[in-house]
Write an enzyme that holds these catalytic residues in place. Structure first.
Site, PDB file in Angstrom:
ATOM      1  N   ILE A  31       0.827  -1.210   0.000  1.00 19.48           N
ATOM      2  CA  ILE A  31       0.000   0.000   0.000  1.00 19.48           C
ATOM      3  C   ILE A  31       0.869   1.271   0.000  1.00 19.48           C
ATOM      4  O   ILE A  31       0.422   2.331  -0.431  1.00 19.48           O
ATOM      5  CB  ILE A  31      -0.968  -0.043   1.212  1.00 19.48           C
ATOM      6  CG1 ILE A  31      -2.216   0.770   0.949  1.00 19.48           C
ATOM      7  CG2 ILE A  31      -0.290   0.377   2.503  1.00 19.48           C
ATOM      8  CD1 ILE A  31      -3.338   0.496   1.954  1.00 19.48           C
ATOM      9  N   HIS A 100       6.240 -12.125   6.038  1.00 20.98           N
ATOM     10  CA  HIS A 100       6.066 -11.819   4.615  1.00 20.98           C
ATOM     11  C   HIS A 100       7.392 -11.445   3.990  1.00 20.98           C
ATOM     12  O   HIS A 100       8.309 -10.967   4.672  1.00 20.98           O
ATOM     13  CB  HIS A 100       5.065 -10.669   4.430  1.00 20.98           C
ATOM     14  CG  HIS A 100       5.400  -9.450   5.220  1.00 20.98           C
ATOM     15  ND1 HIS A 100       5.117  -9.351   6.573  1.00 20.98           N
ATOM     16  CD2 HIS A 100       6.033  -8.302   4.888  1.00 20.98           C
ATOM     17  CE1 HIS A 100       5.536  -8.179   7.019  1.00 20.98           C
ATOM     18  NE2 HIS A 100       6.119  -7.524   6.024  1.00 20.98           N
TER      19      HIS A 100
END
Ligand code: AMP
Length: 114
Positions: A31, A100
């Protein structure tokens, strides 16, 4: 335990620009990108940090790396180059506690390793 923001993306509770998904992992655009290509590869299994990963997660972690490579080819940055990053805990700047990998590329990346 409350589910992570990434699990909410996996469960489609919050939106994301998803690039890839299979039964074990998902990949979507960061994002707040730090490069023209900045994609997060996230195992669906909630592992907080690399510190919690075990031998059982060995294939899963390798699977995520191969997804990163596949996405690098798809995004045409495999030859120009790319970087894979994983942050672990505070000093590395980890902000989302669901393990991640970051895939970064599409520009000359600064060599800043600390
Ligand atoms: P890290 O600092 O390694 O934990 O990376 C977490 C990353 O997740 C940051 O680069 C954030 O910009 C990104 N991020 C946080 N929330 C979202 C979201 N809802 N969708 C996509 N990326 C996100």
């Amino acid at each position: 335990m409350a589910s992570s923001i990434f699990t909410k993306i996996i469960n489609r509770e919050i939106p994301a620009k998803i690039e890839y998904e299979d039964e074990l992992a998902i990949a979507f655009h960061d994002i707040q990108p730090h490069a023209p290509i900045h994609i997060l590869i996230v195992p669906k299994k909630e592992i907080e940090t690399l510190n919690q990963a075990t031998i059982e997660d060995m294939n899963l972690l390798g699977h995520c790396l191969l997804i990163a490579k596949k996405l690098a080819v798809l995004k045409n940055i495999d030859k120009s180059g790319y970087r894979i990053v994983m942050n672990c805990n505070r000093d590395a700047g980890q902000t989302v506690f669901h393990l991640h990998f970051h895939l970064l590329g599409g520009k000359q990346l600064q060599l800043n390793l600390g």
